[in-house]
Structure formats: structure tokens, C-alpha cells
Design an enzyme around this catalytic site. Sequence first.
Site, short mmCIF file in Angstrom:
data_model
loop_
_atom_site.label_atom_id
_atom_site.label_comp_id
_atom_site.label_asym_id
_atom_site.label_seq_id
_atom_site.Cartn_x
_atom_site.Cartn_y
_atom_site.Cartn_z
N TRP A 13 0.82 -1.23 0.00
CA TRP A 13 0.00 0.00 0.00
C TRP A 13 0.85 1.27 0.00
CZ3 TRP A 13 -4.94 -0.55 3.58
CH2 TRP A 13 -5.82 -1.46 2.97
N HIS A 99 12.94 -2.03 -1.05
CA HIS A 99 12.10 -1.52 -2.15
C HIS A 99 12.84 -0.38 -2.85
CE1 HIS A 99 8.87 0.37 -4.36
NE2 HIS A 99 8.20 -0.76 -4.24
N GLU A 101 11.93 2.37 -3.91
CA GLU A 101 11.63 3.72 -3.40
C GLU A 101 12.46 4.03 -2.16
OE1 GLU A 101 7.39 3.16 -3.36
OE2 GLU A 101 7.40 3.21 -5.55
N GLU A 167 11.44 -6.14 -9.39
CA GLU A 167 10.63 -4.96 -9.72
C GLU A 167 11.47 -3.98 -10.55
OE1 GLU A 167 7.20 -4.32 -6.77
OE2 GLU A 167 8.95 -3.40 -5.90
N SER A 212 3.56 -2.31 -11.96
CA SER A 212 2.36 -2.18 -12.80
C SER A 212 1.70 -3.52 -13.11
CB SER A 212 2.69 -1.43 -14.10
OG SER A 212 3.12 -0.11 -13.80
N GLY A 233 1.34 -2.76 -6.19
CA GLY A 233 1.17 -1.46 -5.54
C GLY A 233 -0.22 -0.91 -5.79
N GLY A 234 -0.34 -0.05 -6.80
CA GLY A 234 -1.59 0.65 -7.07
C GLY A 234 -2.83 -0.24 -7.12
#
Length: 250
Positions: A13, A99, A101, A167, A212, A233-234
Amino acid sequence: MNEAITPLIIGNWKMNGKIKQLGEIVELDIILNDMNTDKCHVVICPPTTLLISAAQLNENSKIAFGGQDCHVEQSGAHTGDISAEMLKDAGAQYVIVGHSERRADCGESDEIVQGKVEAAFRADITPIICIGESENERKQGRALEVVLEQLDKSIPTDIKDIIVAYEPVWAIGTGLVPSINDINEMHNAIRVALIKRFGVNGEKTPILYGGSMKPNNAKEMLELNNVNGGLVGGASLKASDFIQIIEACQ
Ligand code: PGA
């Protein structure tokens, strides 16, 4: 799909969701109760602020929970950080480490990621170790080299259960995805490297794809022998989207 490894669909999330968002977990739980989910493990990694509530709300559910990061230490003067032990105490069975990010935003190196993997082992939760190349690295033809180096350096010598998530950085949150052939090539190379290093343990380590993954492309990816699930994710934020990815595993 490799029958010997139960696939995992893991929702990340990220920094999304206030208390109201727990309704999506309740909705997902209701749908999963009516489904035969033996073919797939479902995990949600909510922000830490929601972890305890989510885990308590769904104590007897088919959904397991995870954290999105942990500190290498067990406790101490690290303002704002959370240890793997604290995540476990809050109801987590998994933790995402490395991750892209966090590698980009917080300067996390492979060495730091390796320390976090060891922290997860110490707390008896399963690390989900993220690796992936940047757009430039792929353009330069260095994707395999970069990913295999990250894999090598982010994983300690002695392992317990681990999950690897490939990823590609350029696919995260962009709607872009690698070709099926590129995904296949990368996942096969990761499998070979894991077996070379860890033998039988490398054979049974789940390798997830992330970046994605959506209801409309998940099935094709999940059919590949060495794609053993997804880090989503999204499309994990809404139960109605996430369930379609879980269904693609069946
Ligand atoms: P995305 O994110 O599915 O929104 O691309 C995946 C991830 O970063 O784990």
C-alpha cells in the site's frame, strides 16, 4: 506457474491509506471467504499506522500482513524507525526490504538491505527482498548484471525463508511493463542464481514480479514457470482490483 511453489499475491500500500481504507481489507476478506484460496497466499503490507488494526480485524482471515520496511536493530535510539520485532508484535508475518523507493529516497545500499534481511530472520518474519534495474540500466543492456548483483549482495550467506521480488524501477507506478520474454528471462536468471547459491532452498524460493501488475496483465505473467506471484502497488488499494489479480492465480 510452478506447482511446487504456492504463489503469493502481496499488496504494497506504500504511503496510502487512513483508517477508512481498512474497509477494503474487510471487503477483500469477505470475498476470499467464499473462494478456494489454497492455490495462493494473500498478503497486505499496509502503512505501519494501520498494521495492528488490520491484523486484529482479520485475525482468523485468509489474509496475512506485512510491514513495508524495518530497521536493522532490534530497538534503541532511532527516532521514527520500526524494528522487525515491533512489526512481528503488531501482527506482521512478512516485511518488504530494499524496495526501490527506499533505495532511492533513503539511500539504502545492498549492504543495508542485507542487514534488514537478517533483522527479519532474527524476528522470525519473512523478508520480501526487492531488486530491479533502472530505465537507464536496461537501455544500456545491463539489466541482468545489475539485478544479479543486487540479488547477490542483498541476501546473507545463511538464509531462512525468503521471498525475492523482481521490480524493474521504470515499471513501478508507470503502467509500463517489460515484455513477457524479458520477465521470463529475468526470472529464470534469478532462479539459476538462487539455486547456484542456495541449492534446494533456491529451488523453492518464491520469485515475485512487481511493477504495474494489473488485473489485465497478471494472468500472462503468473503463467510463467518462475513467476511465483506478484508484488502489487496501485492495484492492491481497491479490493475489487486486487481480487482479480488473486483470481489470476487460480
Ligand atoms: P505498482 O507498484 O504496482 O503501483 O507499480 C509496485 C511496487 O512498487 O511494489
